[in-house]
Design a protein around this motif. Structure first.
Motif, PDB file in Angstrom:
ATOM      1  N   VAL A  12       0.838  -1.204   0.000  1.00 10.26           N
ATOM      2  CA  VAL A  12       0.000   0.000   0.000  1.00 10.26           C
ATOM      3  C   VAL A  12       0.870   1.250   0.000  1.00 10.26           C
ATOM      4  CG1 VAL A  12      -1.664   1.333   1.368  1.00 10.26           C
ATOM      5  CG2 VAL A  12      -2.007  -1.113   1.044  1.00 10.26           C
ATOM      6  N   ALA A  13       1.910   1.271   0.801  1.00 11.16           N
ATOM      7  CA  ALA A  13       2.818   2.425   0.839  1.00 11.16           C
ATOM      8  C   ALA A  13       3.502   2.608  -0.514  1.00 11.16           C
ATOM      9  CB  ALA A  13       3.856   2.247   1.942  1.00 11.16           C
ATOM     10  N   ASP A  14       3.948   1.517  -1.124  1.00  8.16           N
ATOM     11  CA  ASP A  14       4.572   1.598  -2.447  1.00  8.16           C
ATOM     12  C   ASP A  14       3.596   2.129  -3.490  1.00  8.16           C
ATOM     13  OD1 ASP A  14       6.949   0.624  -1.439  1.00  8.16           O
ATOM     14  OD2 ASP A  14       6.652  -1.426  -2.200  1.00  8.16           O
ATOM     15  N   GLN A  15       2.358   1.700  -3.411  1.00  5.83           N
ATOM     16  CA  GLN A  15       1.340   2.172  -4.358  1.00  5.83           C
ATOM     17  C   GLN A  15       1.063   3.664  -4.179  1.00  5.83           C
ATOM     18  OE1 GLN A  15       0.071   0.396  -6.992  1.00  5.83           O
ATOM     19  NE2 GLN A  15       1.692  -0.965  -6.288  1.00  5.83           N
ATOM     20  N   ARG A  16       1.048   4.122  -2.930  1.00  5.75           N
ATOM     21  CA  ARG A  16       0.863   5.554  -2.656  1.00  5.75           C
ATOM     22  C   ARG A  16       1.996   6.385  -3.251  1.00  5.75           C
ATOM     23  NH1 ARG A  16      -0.821   4.987   3.092  1.00  5.75           N
ATOM     24  NH2 ARG A  16      -2.998   4.648   2.732  1.00  5.75           N
ATOM     25  N   ILE A  17       3.214   5.925  -3.035  1.00  7.04           N
ATOM     26  CA  ILE A  17       4.383   6.633  -3.569  1.00  7.04           C
ATOM     27  C   ILE A  17       4.323   6.654  -5.090  1.00  7.04           C
ATOM     28  CG2 ILE A  17       6.899   6.473  -3.841  1.00  7.04           C
ATOM     29  CD1 ILE A  17       6.934   5.400  -0.912  1.00  7.04           C
ATOM     30  N   LYS A  18       4.004   5.531  -5.687  1.00  2.00           N
ATOM     31  CA  LYS A  18       3.904   5.453  -7.152  1.00  2.00           C
ATOM     32  C   LYS A  18       2.814   6.405  -7.664  1.00  2.00           C
ATOM     33  CE  LYS A  18       3.063   2.188 -10.880  1.00  2.00           C
ATOM     34  NZ  LYS A  18       2.708   0.815 -11.239  1.00  2.00           N
ATOM     35  N   HIS A  19       1.671   6.421  -6.997  1.00  4.43           N
ATOM     36  CA  HIS A  19       0.577   7.308  -7.394  1.00  4.43           C
ATOM     37  C   HIS A  19       0.992   8.776  -7.285  1.00  4.43           C
ATOM     38  CE1 HIS A  19      -3.450   8.922  -7.901  1.00  4.43           C
ATOM     39  NE2 HIS A  19      -3.282   9.585  -6.771  1.00  4.43           N
ATOM     40  N   GLN A  20       1.661   9.138  -6.200  1.00  4.32           N
ATOM     41  CA  GLN A  20       2.102  10.524  -6.018  1.00  4.32           C
ATOM     42  C   GLN A  20       3.110  10.924  -7.088  1.00  4.32           C
ATOM     43  OE1 GLN A  20       3.492  10.505  -1.980  1.00  4.32           O
ATOM     44  NE2 GLN A  20       1.462  10.909  -1.127  1.00  4.32           N
ATOM     45  N   ALA A  21       4.022  10.022  -7.433  1.00  2.00           N
ATOM     46  CA  ALA A  21       5.004  10.312  -8.487  1.00  2.00           C
ATOM     47  C   ALA A  21       4.312  10.493  -9.835  1.00  2.00           C
ATOM     48  CB  ALA A  21       6.038   9.192  -8.561  1.00  2.00           C
ATOM     49  N   GLU A  22       3.336   9.656 -10.125  1.00  2.00           N
ATOM     50  CA  GLU A  22       2.597   9.777 -11.385  1.00  2.00           C
ATOM     51  C   GLU A  22       1.799  11.074 -11.423  1.00  2.00           C
ATOM     52  OE1 GLU A  22       0.340   6.163 -11.433  1.00  2.00           O
ATOM     53  OE2 GLU A  22       2.041   4.976 -12.184  1.00  2.00           O
ATOM     54  N   LEU A  23       1.192  11.435 -10.306  1.00  2.00           N
ATOM     55  CA  LEU A  23       0.435  12.678 -10.227  1.00  2.00           C
ATOM     56  C   LEU A  23       1.341  13.882 -10.449  1.00  2.00           C
ATOM     57  CD1 LEU A  23      -2.206  14.193  -9.669  1.00  2.00           C
ATOM     58  CD2 LEU A  23      -1.671  14.048  -7.227  1.00  2.00           C
ATOM     59  N   LEU A  24       2.490  13.904  -9.784  1.00  2.00           N
ATOM     60  CA  LEU A  24       3.449  14.989  -9.975  1.00  2.00           C
ATOM     61  C   LEU A  24       3.865  15.081 -11.441  1.00  2.00           C
ATOM     62  CD1 LEU A  24       5.428  17.199  -9.068  1.00  2.00           C
ATOM     63  CD2 LEU A  24       7.048  15.376  -8.514  1.00  2.00           C
ATOM     64  N   GLN A  25       4.161  13.944 -12.062  1.00  2.00           N
ATOM     65  CA  GLN A  25       4.586  13.960 -13.457  1.00  2.00           C
ATOM     66  C   GLN A  25       3.473  14.495 -14.360  1.00  2.00           C
ATOM     67  OE1 GLN A  25       7.879  13.128 -14.416  1.00  2.00           O
ATOM     68  NE2 GLN A  25       7.147  14.313 -16.138  1.00  2.00           N
ATOM     69  N   ARG A  26       2.228  14.131 -14.097  1.00  2.00           N
ATOM     70  CA  ARG A  26       1.102  14.649 -14.906  1.00  2.00           C
ATOM     71  C   ARG A  26       0.962  16.151 -14.750  1.00  2.00           C
ATOM     72  NH1 ARG A  26      -1.842   9.882 -13.300  1.00  2.00           N
ATOM     73  NH2 ARG A  26      -2.914  11.111 -11.744  1.00  2.00           N
ATOM     74  N   VAL A  27       1.101  16.656 -13.527  1.00  2.00           N
ATOM     75  CA  VAL A  27       1.021  18.102 -13.293  1.00  2.00           C
ATOM     76  C   VAL A  27       2.144  18.807 -14.048  1.00  2.00           C
ATOM     77  CG1 VAL A  27       1.290  19.914 -11.552  1.00  2.00           C
ATOM     78  CG2 VAL A  27      -0.167  17.936 -11.073  1.00  2.00           C
ATOM     79  N   VAL A  28       3.347  18.283 -13.934  1.00  2.00           N
ATOM     80  CA  VAL A  28       4.497  18.881 -14.615  1.00  2.00           C
ATOM     81  C   VAL A  28       4.308  18.826 -16.129  1.00  2.00           C
ATOM     82  CG1 VAL A  28       6.972  18.542 -15.078  1.00  2.00           C
ATOM     83  CG2 VAL A  28       6.117  18.489 -12.739  1.00  2.00           C
ATOM     84  N   ASP A  29       3.892  17.686 -16.642  1.00  2.00           N
ATOM     85  CA  ASP A  29       3.730  17.521 -18.089  1.00  2.00           C
ATOM     86  C   ASP A  29       2.651  18.420 -18.670  1.00  2.00           C
ATOM     87  OD1 ASP A  29       5.726  15.634 -18.208  1.00  2.00           O
ATOM     88  OD2 ASP A  29       4.365  13.915 -18.179  1.00  2.00           O
ATOM     89  N   ASN A  30       1.630  18.714 -17.891  1.00  2.00           N
ATOM     90  CA  ASN A  30       0.508  19.499 -18.405  1.00  2.00           C
ATOM     91  C   ASN A  30       0.565  20.976 -18.041  1.00  2.00           C
ATOM     92  OD1 ASN A  30      -1.180  17.484 -19.802  1.00  2.00           O
ATOM     93  ND2 ASN A  30      -1.099  16.508 -17.806  1.00  2.00           N
ATOM     94  N   SER A  31       1.651  21.400 -17.467  1.00  2.00           N
ATOM     95  CA  SER A  31       1.800  22.803 -17.101  1.00  2.00           C
ATOM     96  C   SER A  31       2.094  23.642 -18.340  1.00  2.00           C
ATOM     97  CB  SER A  31       2.937  22.949 -16.092  1.00  2.00           C
ATOM     98  OG  SER A  31       3.118  24.302 -15.775  1.00  2.00           O
ATOM     99  N   PRO A  32       1.484  24.821 -18.433  1.00  2.00           N
ATOM    100  CA  PRO A  32       1.714  25.683 -19.594  1.00  2.00           C
ATOM    101  C   PRO A  32       2.970  26.545 -19.464  1.00  2.00           C
ATOM    102  CG  PRO A  32       0.058  26.666 -18.192  1.00  2.00           C
ATOM    103  CD  PRO A  32       0.424  25.338 -17.566  1.00  2.00           C
ATOM    104  N   VAL A  33       3.871  26.175 -18.568  1.00  2.00           N
ATOM    105  CA  VAL A  33       5.143  26.883 -18.382  1.00  2.00           C
ATOM    106  C   VAL A  33       6.256  25.845 -18.262  1.00  2.00           C
ATOM    107  CG1 VAL A  33       4.124  28.896 -17.237  1.00  2.00           C
ATOM    108  CG2 VAL A  33       4.905  26.981 -15.867  1.00  2.00           C
ATOM    109  N   GLY A  34       7.481  26.278 -18.501  1.00  2.00           N
ATOM    110  CA  GLY A  34       8.614  25.387 -18.350  1.00  2.00           C
ATOM    111  C   GLY A  34       8.914  25.140 -16.886  1.00  2.00           C
ATOM    112  N   ILE A  35       9.087  23.889 -16.533  1.00  2.00           N
ATOM    113  CA  ILE A  35       9.365  23.512 -15.146  1.00  2.00           C
ATOM    114  C   ILE A  35      10.596  22.627 -15.129  1.00  2.00           C
ATOM    115  CG2 ILE A  35       8.564  22.161 -13.168  1.00  2.00           C
ATOM    116  CD1 ILE A  35       5.724  22.931 -13.904  1.00  2.00           C
ATOM    117  N   ILE A  36      11.488  22.894 -14.167  1.00  2.00           N
ATOM    118  CA  ILE A  36      12.620  21.995 -13.948  1.00  2.00           C
ATOM    119  C   ILE A  36      12.770  21.738 -12.458  1.00  2.00           C
ATOM    120  CG2 ILE A  36      13.840  22.878 -15.984  1.00  2.00           C
ATOM    121  CD1 ILE A  36      15.897  24.081 -13.953  1.00  2.00           C
TER     122      ILE A  36
END
Length: 93
Positions: A12-36
């Motif tokens: 369950v903890a591993d799944q939470r971490i994986k979900h949070q990483a995927e969520l962060l990546q989606r936010v970063v990928d869909n941002s209308p500005v450059g992010i690093i």
């Protein structure tokens, strides 16, 4: 000898971490500005001499003419030689 171990909590903890990483990546990928996200690279004296891309998004990569894969894990100097002379470097330091 048979050993049983309940790994549900770890799973369950591993799944939470994986979900949070995927969520962060989606936010970063869909941002209308450059992010690093970058980490400092230090010399033997501890001074920051460069930064390494840990994460970036397609918007930023498009601005530079590179791909996300080209940038990730690379020092900024490798991609943009001499950038340490720019005010941006001093600001990041």
């Amino acid at each position: 000898v048979l050993t049983l171990q309940n790994k549900t909590e770890n799973w369950v903890a591993d799944q939470r971490i994986k979900h949070q990483a995927e969520l962060l990546q989606r936010v970063v990928d869909n941002s209308p500005v450059g992010i690093i996200l970058a980490e400092a690279i230090r010399n033997d004296e501890g001074n920051i001499v460069d930064f390494r891309y840990l994460l970036t998004n397609a918007f930023n990569a498009d601005l530079t003419g590179l791909t996300v894969a080209d940038m990730t894990g690379k020092p900024v100097e490798h991609l943009f030689p001499g950038w340490q002379t720019l005010m941006l470097f001093d600001t990041l330091v």
